[in-house]
Design a protein around this motif. Structure first.
Motif, short mmCIF file in Angstrom:
data_model
loop_
_atom_site.label_atom_id
_atom_site.label_comp_id
_atom_site.label_asym_id
_atom_site.label_seq_id
_atom_site.Cartn_x
_atom_site.Cartn_y
_atom_site.Cartn_z
N PRO A 31 2.71 2.55 0.29
CA PRO A 31 1.75 3.53 -0.24
C PRO A 31 0.45 3.58 0.54
CG PRO A 31 1.91 1.63 -1.69
CD PRO A 31 3.01 1.49 -0.68
N LYS A 32 0.24 2.62 1.43
CA LYS A 32 -0.94 2.68 2.28
C LYS A 32 -0.77 3.76 3.36
CE LYS A 32 -2.26 -2.12 1.52
NZ LYS A 32 -3.37 -1.75 0.63
N VAL A 33 0.47 4.19 3.58
CA VAL A 33 0.78 5.36 4.42
C VAL A 33 1.71 6.23 3.57
CG1 VAL A 33 1.73 6.21 6.59
CG2 VAL A 33 0.58 3.99 6.52
N GLN A 34 1.11 7.11 2.79
CA GLN A 34 1.87 7.81 1.76
C GLN A 34 3.06 8.60 2.33
OE1 GLN A 34 1.05 8.41 -1.96
NE2 GLN A 34 0.19 6.37 -1.66
N ALA A 35 2.89 9.17 3.51
CA ALA A 35 3.98 9.96 4.11
C ALA A 35 5.19 9.12 4.45
CB ALA A 35 3.48 10.68 5.36
N SER A 36 5.03 7.80 4.51
CA SER A 36 6.17 6.94 4.87
C SER A 36 7.29 7.04 3.86
CB SER A 36 5.72 5.49 5.02
OG SER A 36 5.26 4.96 3.78
N VAL A 37 6.99 7.44 2.63
CA VAL A 37 8.02 7.57 1.61
C VAL A 37 9.05 8.64 1.98
CG1 VAL A 37 6.89 9.33 0.17
CG2 VAL A 37 8.35 7.59 -0.91
N LEU A 38 8.66 9.57 2.86
CA LEU A 38 9.58 10.63 3.27
C LEU A 38 10.79 10.06 4.02
CD1 LEU A 38 6.99 13.32 4.45
CD2 LEU A 38 8.29 13.31 2.31
#
Length: 241
Positions: free
Chosen positions: A216-223
């Motif tokens: 969640p510290k790099v929100q786009a990583s969830v993609l």
């Protein structure tokens, strides 16, 4: 993930617009999740041109936007409602009644967010969600955090985001400090996701978001967990992968 390499911003914009146009042609009554900011403008320009040439019909399309500043009127030239009408809605034959953005002037944040979640559900979910990518990895206004917030929520904008948006306002103090934004679950439930990125200044976050750990510290990583993501980026943005 499907990565489409573009030569430059213009090429990226045309390729991204082609993916959106294909969605409209394949499903004329599709629901588009739309984004604001400088990166998508070129794609919108292509879509408007193709509409004016008679190649696209927006009459049955519905849309839901990612976010809106809190406490800013729709008439304000920096509101995302204004942005969408200037760059797309006012130039194509989309039914304005079928376009949806969070209500930035709703002071009750719980109500604003609940109403927007219901609006997304009412249109049947999102067929294609367009996303930009912030320098800190935010998508929508989901800023670096200790968690992924699932649904539409009110967010305090990160200093880096406020700084990035400052160029659109008279001064730093005029930049809204809060926004209503779709949450990560809202985005991840989209059937397809299209991410557009341009510029060497985004190369590091492209690497971190799509080839680094999911955090969640790099929100786009969830993609990385989404089954149908297309990244359209220019050579400069892809230079570190």
């Amino acid at each position: 993930m499907n990565i489409v390499r573009a030569k430059d911003y213009q090429d990226m914009s045309k390729k991204a617009a082609g993916i959106i146009a294909s969605q409209i042609i394949m499903k004329p009554n599709c629901v588009l999740g739309l984004a604001t900011g400088s990166t998508p403008i070129g794609a919108y320009e292509n879509l408007v041109e193709w509409y004016q040439n008679g190649d696209l019909d927006f009459s049955k399309v519905s849309s839901v936007n990612l976010d809106e500043y809190r406490g800013i009127t729709r008439e304000n030239d920096q509101s995302y409602y204004y942005f969408m009408n200037k760059n797309l809605f006012g130039k194509v034959n989309i039914d304005k009644a079928n376009t949806h953005l969070p209500d930035g002037m709703e002071s009750d944040s719980d109500k604003a967010c609940s109403d927007y979640n219901k609006a997304i559900e009412a249109v049947g979910g999102i067929d294609l969600q367009l996303l930009g990518l912030g320098h800190n990895g935010h998508i929508g206004f989901n800023e670096p955090s200790e968690e992924f917030v699932p649904d539409t929520h009110c967010v305090d904008l990160a200093p880096s985001t406020i700084e990035a948006n400052k160029r659109f306002f008279a001064s730093y103090d005029d930049v809204p400090k809060q926004a209503y934004t779709m949450g990560i679950r809202n985005i991840m439930l989209a059937r397809k996701v299209l991410v557009v990125v341009s510029g060497e200044d985004k190369a590091a976050i492209v690497r971190d978001a799509f080839f680094g750990p999911i955090t969640p510290k790099v929100q786009a990583s969830v993609l990385q967990l989404h089954p149908n993501v297309t990244l359209v980026a220019d050579e400069a943005a892809l230079s570190l992968i």
